[in-house]
Design an enzyme around this catalytic site. Sequence first.
Site, PDB file in Angstrom:
ATOM      1  N   ARG B 226      34.972  74.140 -21.540  1.00 23.11           N
ATOM      2  CA  ARG B 226      35.187  73.534 -22.848  1.00 23.11           C
ATOM      3  C   ARG B 226      36.338  72.540 -22.698  1.00 23.11           C
ATOM      4  NH1 ARG B 226      39.755  76.178 -25.765  1.00 23.11           N
ATOM      5  NH2 ARG B 226      39.021  75.193 -27.664  1.00 23.11           N
ATOM      6  N   GLU B 268      42.615  69.071 -21.925  1.00 22.31           N
ATOM      7  CA  GLU B 268      42.454  70.121 -20.936  1.00 22.31           C
ATOM      8  C   GLU B 268      40.972  70.372 -20.711  1.00 22.31           C
ATOM      9  OE1 GLU B 268      46.485  72.641 -22.063  1.00 22.31           O
ATOM     10  OE2 GLU B 268      44.524  73.462 -22.572  1.00 22.31           O
TER      11      GLU B 268
END
Lengths: 317, 356
Positions: B226, B268
């Site tokens: 993700r 991230e």
Amino acid sequence: MNPATGYAATISSVDVVAPALRRFVVSRTKGAFPAISPGSHGVFAFGNGQRTWKNAYSIVNRSEDGRALEIIVRRAEPTRGGSDFLYRHGGPGLNVSVLGISNLFPIVRTGRRHIMISAGIGITPFLSYMTEMRKDGMDYALHHYTRPEEADAFRAMLSPCDPSRVRVHEGRQEAVASLRMLLAREPVASHLYVCGPGGFMEWVRQTAATVGYAATKIHSERFISPAGGRVFEVMLARSGKTITVGADETLLEALENAGIDAPCLCRGGACGMCRVGVINGRPDHRDHVLTGAERDSGDVMLTCVSRSLSPTLTLDL
Amino acid sequence: MSIDTRFRSAGSYRAPYHMENSDAAILRFPFPFPEDHYMYSMNIEPHVKAGAVDSLRRTFDVDEHYVVECREKARILSEDPGRCIVLPHMRAAEWDFVELAMGSLSEDYPDLFHLSRDGTRWRWINRPLNIDQHFVFGDAGTLPYAPFEFMARQMQGDFTLQDQRDNDLWMDGGMVTSQADWSLKFDLGMSFGQWHAPVPKAGEMGIFDRGLRFLLMLQHGRPVRRLNWTMTVNPRLDTSPENFTIWGRDRAGVTGDNARDLVHLRVELQALFRLPRSNAILFAVRCYLLPLRDIALVHKWRIRLHRVLRDLDPALSAYKGLDLYRAHAVHYLARFDNNEPTSKGIGPDQDALVRT
């Protein structure tokens, strides 16, 4: 590994452990199986041309070079036939693919002592546990309960183990007499692992609770061999399809045969991956995952083991 | 391309800051917003070698900043060795990590990394960092660092190791040097619910319950990923609580004039892997920093980032620490937003940049 087809392999050897128990070595034709953590099971797919079964078995051992896995299978009542087929017809050369390997029953590595209680075929995960525990210098003990006629077979199977850590108990009488005492004798930090038939596991769990084990220190893996039942119809709300679930197939198998991309993992009512929403009808819950409230609500079910009490179910699929 | 030109050799992730991105690095940035509005969701997808941007297409992404980032990581570790801690019961997970990292890096980048295996006798070659290491797999004494540390030092991003027990995940090890204001020393030993406790809203939305249930079932060979995001002032990888006194005040120095250079979108790329020997889960957090001036080179991204920041939920803005300078970033980006519709998805929708 291709997630759809898994690791291709064939049975390379079979040996008779006891009249009702067979040990199979499943070897890869090319390459290796991944490393495996103790307590893992694989979903093994095999068949006879007309029919494919996908059954979960604990992995007893992975060879040093990773080419081979070992499982032990008990002849089951031929209700759905997977284990029965393997027991009767699983010989060298039979193609078997390992669709996925996962672990719902890992060793609690923070534990200071581990006590394993098994009955019958429930020994299988503990064979892999003990390999690791010995290697890592962990503190452990195994108590195995068996019917008298299979005691010699299990003694032979356990003969490579440290005899001071392993004990075979024969018959129901000895089980009743010994369990409470040996659980009570354990230090308070011990973790307890249980594997065997459902009734046995429940009895061990209750006995452990009575002598003061915290629920978080009692670990079990409750696989169910899916049983057949009455034929029922399933309506799929999203795709608009209607399919029939036969008496000797599971709902999950019927979905897969109809080309529905249904989620699943353990195929034994233990992991909860295959849960789907129920829009209409009354599910016949046979799993060990759903909470009492979820069961009562009737709006969710696990397709791998559960069936239907009403003639028709409508699912959110 | 030779190794010398593929990687930047100069750059600084601390004051005086100096970090530049090539056009290719900008176009492969994992822009995190598939829509013009942002709210938490279970945005998990299979971590396969495909994706809208190039940075998603390898198991562990290596980019032009690799050498400088590894150097910065080594410097942080020498200043604060406590950034790498692995509890003793995670030993098997350390070797799982070594196998996964060496195996996938050598497969994805055969010209940079090489692994040869002869039983348990392994040889690892890392050309960009000049490492040629013979060792015995499973024997920690044959490596110059503990196995996890040895390998995590040679990779961009942070890594944590989660043990699975009692139907929960426990953060029982990691190396964390490029974090968005959290600390391994503080979170070590915590459960999934405990380390996520500071996150607003997501708990009541049921996201952590669903996320945990999903991860407990994560299978070996089927990793997931993700994208998560926040913003950082200056190209600083180590925005840690330990060093808050160094970077915290920078957030008050943003103005309408300097926002384009100082404010960075911090993304991230989080990937999760089931590790086979230990049954632990590896959590890989690869950090990408892009200043607003570089985002402004991509037509779709600059419009979308304006809308996302402008309409961001105040609770999320506060949690992400954006309150001191969000208005300046919105002000800078507003000039690009002519109210035209944008396409779904994160891709840049252009193959080249026009620098004026």
